[in-house]
Design an enzyme around this catalytic site. Sequence first.
Site: not given
Length: 118
Positions: A66, A71, A86
Amino acid sequence: MNVQGGSEWVVDAYGCDPDALRSIPRLQALVNAIVAEMRLRPVATPLWHQFPGPAGVTGVVVLSESHLTCHTFPEQGYAALNLYCCRPRAPWPWETRLRDALGAREVRVTELQRGERT
């Protein structure tokens, strides 16, 4: 209906070193460690964006499992990471590693189980 999701880690690191949060090489090293140690498989070159001036960095790694995002907000001493897999993965030492890599004084990790429905 049978749905298989995965695990998502939402990670907040507070009290980080602002210089570390502006350093793409330091953030790349952190992300590389996560990918290697959790045996994740990138499907493309990671993408990094340095915001101008004293602002932070955004990084994204698209994985066969995935994604992993980072950030940073140096002006607040804050970093936000998100990893969605996943497939099952063993726990990773987020607190220790973010303290070492970013100087985080506090790390909050929330693990969510996604898509589990039988």
